[in-house]
Motif scaffolding. Structure first.
Motif, short mmCIF file in Angstrom:
data_model
loop_
_atom_site.label_atom_id
_atom_site.label_comp_id
_atom_site.label_asym_id
_atom_site.label_seq_id
_atom_site.Cartn_x
_atom_site.Cartn_y
_atom_site.Cartn_z
N SER A 7 -23.87 36.90 -24.11
CA SER A 7 -23.04 35.81 -23.61
C SER A 7 -22.17 36.30 -22.45
N PHE A 31 -12.80 31.85 -29.10
CA PHE A 31 -13.94 30.92 -28.99
C PHE A 31 -13.85 29.79 -30.00
N HIS A 75 -16.90 42.45 -34.78
CA HIS A 75 -15.80 42.17 -35.71
C HIS A 75 -16.29 42.35 -37.14
N ASP A 100 -17.45 32.20 -41.49
CA ASP A 100 -18.35 31.86 -40.40
C ASP A 100 -19.79 32.12 -40.87
N ARG A 143 -28.51 23.42 -38.88
CA ARG A 143 -28.32 24.15 -40.13
C ARG A 143 -28.68 23.33 -41.37
N GLU A 178 -27.38 39.66 -27.89
CA GLU A 178 -26.82 38.35 -27.51
C GLU A 178 -25.83 38.60 -26.38
N VAL A 203 -23.83 42.64 -36.69
CA VAL A 203 -22.57 41.99 -36.28
C VAL A 203 -21.47 43.04 -36.24
N ASP A 232 -25.37 40.76 -32.41
CA ASP A 232 -24.48 39.62 -32.27
C ASP A 232 -23.31 39.89 -31.32
N ALA A 233 -23.01 38.90 -30.49
CA ALA A 233 -21.76 38.88 -29.71
C ALA A 233 -21.42 40.22 -29.07
N PHE A 287 -13.15 35.48 -32.38
CA PHE A 287 -13.60 34.26 -33.07
C PHE A 287 -12.48 33.82 -34.04
N HIS A 321 -18.92 41.20 -26.14
CA HIS A 321 -17.46 41.05 -26.30
C HIS A 321 -16.75 42.31 -26.81
N ARG A 331 -22.95 22.86 -34.52
CA ARG A 331 -23.92 23.83 -35.01
C ARG A 331 -24.64 23.32 -36.25
N ASP A 362 -26.74 28.01 -33.61
CA ASP A 362 -25.47 27.61 -32.97
C ASP A 362 -25.60 26.35 -32.12
N LEU A 392 -27.12 32.82 -22.45
CA LEU A 392 -26.62 31.55 -23.01
C LEU A 392 -26.48 30.47 -21.95
#
Ligand code: TEU
Ligand code: CA
Length: 557
Positions: free
Chosen positions: A264, A157, A117, A74, A417, A262, A114, A213-214, A177, A217, A413, A331, A287
């Motif tokens: 979400s 996701f 995960h 990713d 990029r 972030e 991050v 990040d994220a 993810f 979650h 995405r 993204d 988001l």
């Protein structure tokens, strides 16, 4: 129109504690920014080369997407060593040089954190996989399962189950993810301890903050939680998360750095827990405004949705909290393609709306040139794992290859990029060799060198907007009020302090339209400060077209 001062220092010099309120940020996707050693991949020395360009633009800090060791399932969001730089990007020395050179130019650096995960190649996971009683087993979430019977029906996701079965130990592990991104078990104090040490290590290096990040979650519902309406509910802002977020905040506070979470799935009603005087982060990325509204297969964003949702966030955080303002990131597709028609006029109108809202603006690399979506013709040209997965799902549902491609690429995405377009030379001046992702052919027209030459370019307009914002207290701290909420294409708002009132007006469409202002206003009292087109006095009724935007200030003395 009055001349804007060209001094680079803002009038309202940042206070030590909240310098980020007066600042403008710039997001760098390092793989695609600038390749310095000709391997087709952007790198840290490429960023170093371009610091003067960023300084010229007028930004104050850079957020760099992950540059850590990673198998790149990713693109760096699957980290195998938090304290090592990916060899594609350079070395730790290169990073330290970058940090030092940026600081010399008074530019700050924010890193991506991050920690929902890791990669499945992280030593913790490689250990955890070995046996049920491995000391690292509880660093992740493992539950009894069989090959065809996951512990529950939750979906990830990136498509497919959140569970991947492991034959060796006959259990499944959890991933929000991709299956190569196992979620860390935040309930385990040892995990938190290791993460916090790693965070301190980076902060000790002297970085200026984190984009986290994220982070909404990290807490999960019990595995037998029943999904009703929202399929993401089991791992979106789940109660109990506050314990962990407060621990994180205590560390960030010690170092007095900037944080943007972030967030979400965090509804605006809960935003003041997340940001504000007692909130977990200085600011958050919501988001909601870039949710995919409208027909599947259509890449056009809805202007009424954009207005309504940005306004909601402006209002919710009016008294406590702070917004992070963005229209595109790594993204999302390009905003000038989603909300505009790829034209420089549309890019400027959108910039006007974004940069003069209340909050800290983030400009995504290339946005300041008006870089557009890429006309993908084949799935072979796509790198983003989630787009490829979506395409395959559509084929499995019986769509033709043409239709599946059309739908899958709409929100891909990879549009944002593609390599940065520096100049009108082979590969857009990004690299001398074939880049990792195709360069958009429109680099001949849309490139930094060209835009720095043209005085009426999108780049120069961004420069002016950034300067204006930093010189004007009302545009930083002033109260936000939306005008004409029902208008389908005009985005118009005021920013007010005790002594000043500003009006920001943008027609986000090519067609002509009319907008009315209150009869009670004294229209001779407004001066135009900035426009994307030819000057126009503010009147009670105005005709607007072609993505034109105007900024006015009420004369009070
Ligand atoms: O994105 C997070 C993310 O995609 C989800 O939090 C989001 O809620 C969901 O997709 C909504 O549809 C971040 C990064 O920006 C992204 O590039 C990474 O792929 C992802 O985290 C995993 O680290
Ligand atoms: Ca390189």
């Amino acid at each position: 129109m009055p001349e804007l001062s060209t001094q680079s220092k803002p009038l309202y010099t940042a206070q030590k504690n909240n310098w980020w309120k007066n600042a403008v940020g710039y997001q760098i996707y390092p793989r695609s920014f600038k390749d310095s050693n000709h391997d087709g991949i952007g790198d840290l020395n490429g960023i170093r080369q371009k610091l003067p360009y960023l300084k010229e633009l007028g930004i104050d800090f850079i957020w760099i997407n992950p540059i850590y060791a990673s198998p790149n399932i990713d693109n760096g969001y699957d980290i195998s060593d938090y304290q090592a730089i990916h060899e594609d990007f350079g070395t730790m020395e290169d990073f330290q040089d970058l940090l030092e050179e940026a600081h010399e130019l008074d530019l700050k650096i924010i890193m991506d954190l991050v920690v929902n995960h890791t990669s499945d190649q992280h030593p913790w996971f490689l250990e955890a996989k070995k046996s049920r009683n491995n000391p690292y087993r509880d660093y992740y979430h493992w539950v009894d399962a069989t090959e065809d019977q996951p512990p529950n029906n939750w979906q990830s996701f990136f498509g497919g189950s959140t569970w991947t079965y492991d034959d060796t130990t006959q259990q499944a592990y959890f991933h929000t993810f991709a299956k190569e991104q196992p979620d860390l078990n935040w309930k385990n104090p040892r995990v938190r301890h290791e993460i916090y040490q790693m965070i301190r290590w980076w902060l000790e290096l002297g970085i200026d903050g984190f984009r986290i990040d994220a982070i909404s979650h990290i807490q999960k519902e019990p595995w037998d939680f029943e999904i009703t309406d929202n399929q993401w509910a089991p791992f979106m802002n789940v109660s109990g998360i506050e314990t962990y977020l407060k621990e994180l905040k205590a560390i960030f506070n010690e170092y007095n750095v900037m944080t943007v979470g972030e967030a979400s799935g965090v509804p605006h009603q809960e935003a003041t827990h997340w940001t504000g005087d007692s909130g977990y982060f200085n600011m958050i990325f919501e988001l909601e405004h870039c949710e995919r509204i409208g027909e599947l297969g259509s890449q056009k964003g809805s202007i009424p949705h954009l207005k309504q949702s940005l306004t909601q966030w402006q209002t919710s955080l009016a008294d406590d909290g702070w917004n992070a303002l963005y229209l595109e990131n790594h993204d999302t597709p390009r905003s000038v393609s989603v909300y505009g028609d790829d034209s420089p006029e549309a890019a400027k109108a959108l910039a006007t709306v974004q940069l003069l809202l209340k909050g800290t603006p983030f400009i995504y690399q290339g946005q300041e040139l008006g870089m557009t979506n890429y006309p993908f013709q084949s799935i072979e040209d796509i790198d983003a794992a989630d787009t490829i997965h979506f395409y395959q799902t559509l084929l499995a549902q019986g769509k033709t290859t043409t239709d599946a491609l059309k739908i899958a690429i709409n929100w891909s995405r990879d549009h944002s990029r593609t390599p940065f377009q520096w100049e009108d030379t082979l590969h857009g001046g990004f690299s001398t060799t074939t880049p990792w992702l195709k360069v958009n052919d429109n680099y001949r027209m849309i490139n930094a060198v060209q835009k720095e030459v043209e005085t009426s370019s999108v780049f120069h307009y961004y420069q002016t907007l950034i300067r204006l914002r930093k010189q004007t207290e009302a545009l930083i701290h002033g109260k936000f009020d939306l005008l004409s909420p029902e208008h389908p294409t005009v985005f118009c708002y005021t920013r007010t302090t005790e002594t000043e009132r500003w009006l920001v007006l943008a027609q986000l469409d090519r067609n002509q339209t009319t907008i009315d202002f209150p009869a009670s206003w004294d229209y001779s009292n407004w001066e135009e400060i900035l426009t994307t087109t030819s000057t126009k006095p503010l009147k009670q009724q105005m005709k607007l077209s072609n993505y034109e935007a105007h900024v006015y200030r009420e004369i009070t003395d």
